[in-house]
Design an enzyme around this catalytic site. Sequence first.
Site, PDB file in Angstrom:
ATOM      1  N   GLU A  74      11.604  -4.264  -3.443  1.00 14.01           N
ATOM      2  CA  GLU A  74      12.784  -5.116  -3.285  1.00 14.01           C
ATOM      3  C   GLU A  74      13.992  -4.545  -4.022  1.00 14.01           C
ATOM      4  OE1 GLU A  74      10.217  -9.308  -3.262  1.00 14.01           O
ATOM      5  OE2 GLU A  74      11.733  -8.925  -4.809  1.00 14.01           O
ATOM      6  N   ASP A  89      -1.536  -2.478 -18.162  1.00  7.21           N
ATOM      7  CA  ASP A  89      -2.674  -2.468 -19.069  1.00  7.21           C
ATOM      8  C   ASP A  89      -3.960  -2.861 -18.326  1.00  7.21           C
ATOM      9  OD1 ASP A  89      -3.604  -2.371 -21.916  1.00  7.21           O
ATOM     10  OD2 ASP A  89      -4.105  -4.474 -21.530  1.00  7.21           O
TER      11      ASP A  89
END
Length: 569
Positions: free
Chosen positions: A269, A213
């Site tokens: 990751e 956002d």
Amino acid sequence: MLVDAKIGADMTARNWWRQACVYQIYPRSFYDANGDGIGDLKGITAKVPYLAELGVDAVWLSPFYPSALKDGGYDVADYRDVDPRIGTLADFDEMMSAFKANGIKIIVDIVPNHSSDEHVWFQEALKSPKGSNARSRYIFRDGLGPDHSLPPTDWQSNFGGPAWEPVGDGQFYLHIFDTSQPDFNWEHPEVRADFLKTLRFWADRGVSGYRVDVAHGLAKDLEFPMSHKDQHALHLEKLHDGKANKIHPLWDRDEVLNIYKEWRKVFDEYDPPLTAVAEAWVASDRKRLYASSEGLGQSFAFDMLMCPFKRDDFKDKIDRSLADVRESGSSTTWVFSNHDVIRHATRYGLPQEIAPGDDTELLHYYPKFLLSGGKDPACDLALGLRRARAATLMMLALPGSAYIYQGEELGLPEVPDIPAASRQDPTFYRTSGREIGRDGCRVPLPWLASAPNFGFGPADGKDAHLPQPAWMGDYAVDAEEQRQGSTLGMYRKALKLRRELQTKEDMEWIVNEKEVLHFKREGGWEVIMNFEGEGVDVPEGAEVLVCSGAEGLGEGGEVPKNTAVWFRR
């Protein structure tokens, strides 16, 4: 051969987002399982079979976090929990399992520009002295004047009114949106570290990515000399000339890109890496920076959402968006409707010319239409729906990912005449009703034409949190499923075909002098979208795959105006 197949499968797993169809759920208005008038996570879980049948690849969940709901959940009080009115973390895990069993991935909204004023950090800041570490996580400044009673600048909030709020001790805090949404200070290392923790928290629960956002916010220069008079104009100038030739103190600063480089390290990751899409209202030459493989990965292409229903405008926006992603190495994210704009089935039924004196060109605002309760100018709902179906069918055939907003698969129009007492959008209240806000696209969905609340919740449940007009029954899911040529039927057919046909990310324009967009995709399938011109022939012997018109093609197999068709030959 087996090695090659595995490599291919791994690449598909890593790049699933490049041509995915993502369905946006606004949780409070999707489905209410417990009958309290508010949609919830158990309600979403109950409708997973519906979404699987629709044929979407992923779901984007708008905020479901603890919130005072002063801005529809975008005022987040706790980034690592679920609002009790919407469910629990156990409900979230149950929902994730249901989506996984149906092969649907989950993207969650993350709101990094600001928190709720009920966030534990902000409450600590209010109780702490000036200059404290607690206050430095947000943007506090001394007021001006001999008694420090004047705001630090005259900047205005995006929701109306001043962008600074006094706290009673001579200081003000910055809120680019509502007073309940204090802006974070992203220069503070604790803010950066806490959001990395949040990213990992939801990724460890199985989400595949994030919708970010106000991604072009976050970084700010409070020393920038700018009056509120120039504030909006400067931002629009950057958007409209297509080039970021001026620096803005609040929006789209280079510093924000370094934040997303940190996020990318977290994304990578995981296997496959997490993805993210930026809600970034920025100039064309800046979108690629947010969509970079070193950053978020994708950025919304709002270009077609903002333009009128005209062939040349659409082609220009498509070409521009595809050029943007060629530079970034990303893929385009097409969108026509979401929780912030007038539904496109209504937009396209309104006049498509720029109003005299309107220099914004953001047609989705249509303030006069909203302020009149949908009476002026009059909306041709049948025309709007016909155009919306055509535009969507064309968009679903473009290379890149497609975002669709809950209810658009039913052809839902805007609800412009919500009573003032029922409105919830802070924009309505901060402008004393001079701006209506976004409630009209957030009205709960109709599932059953003849049931109380149109099946939004149990028959004995409370009324929906936003009032549903009587005409909504015509758009209910069960009514659409029984109707020949329904919008829902078109979406289901198109999304099924899209999965079968969409492979490589290329397209070729086919020149046509008429009011038509005509392009060819890999594998030999083609798309014709006729805007306002006379009927256009589908090539002789072509196999029509899907048509946007409820009645199909016109006489002699022509594509009528305001209609799109997929075919192959």
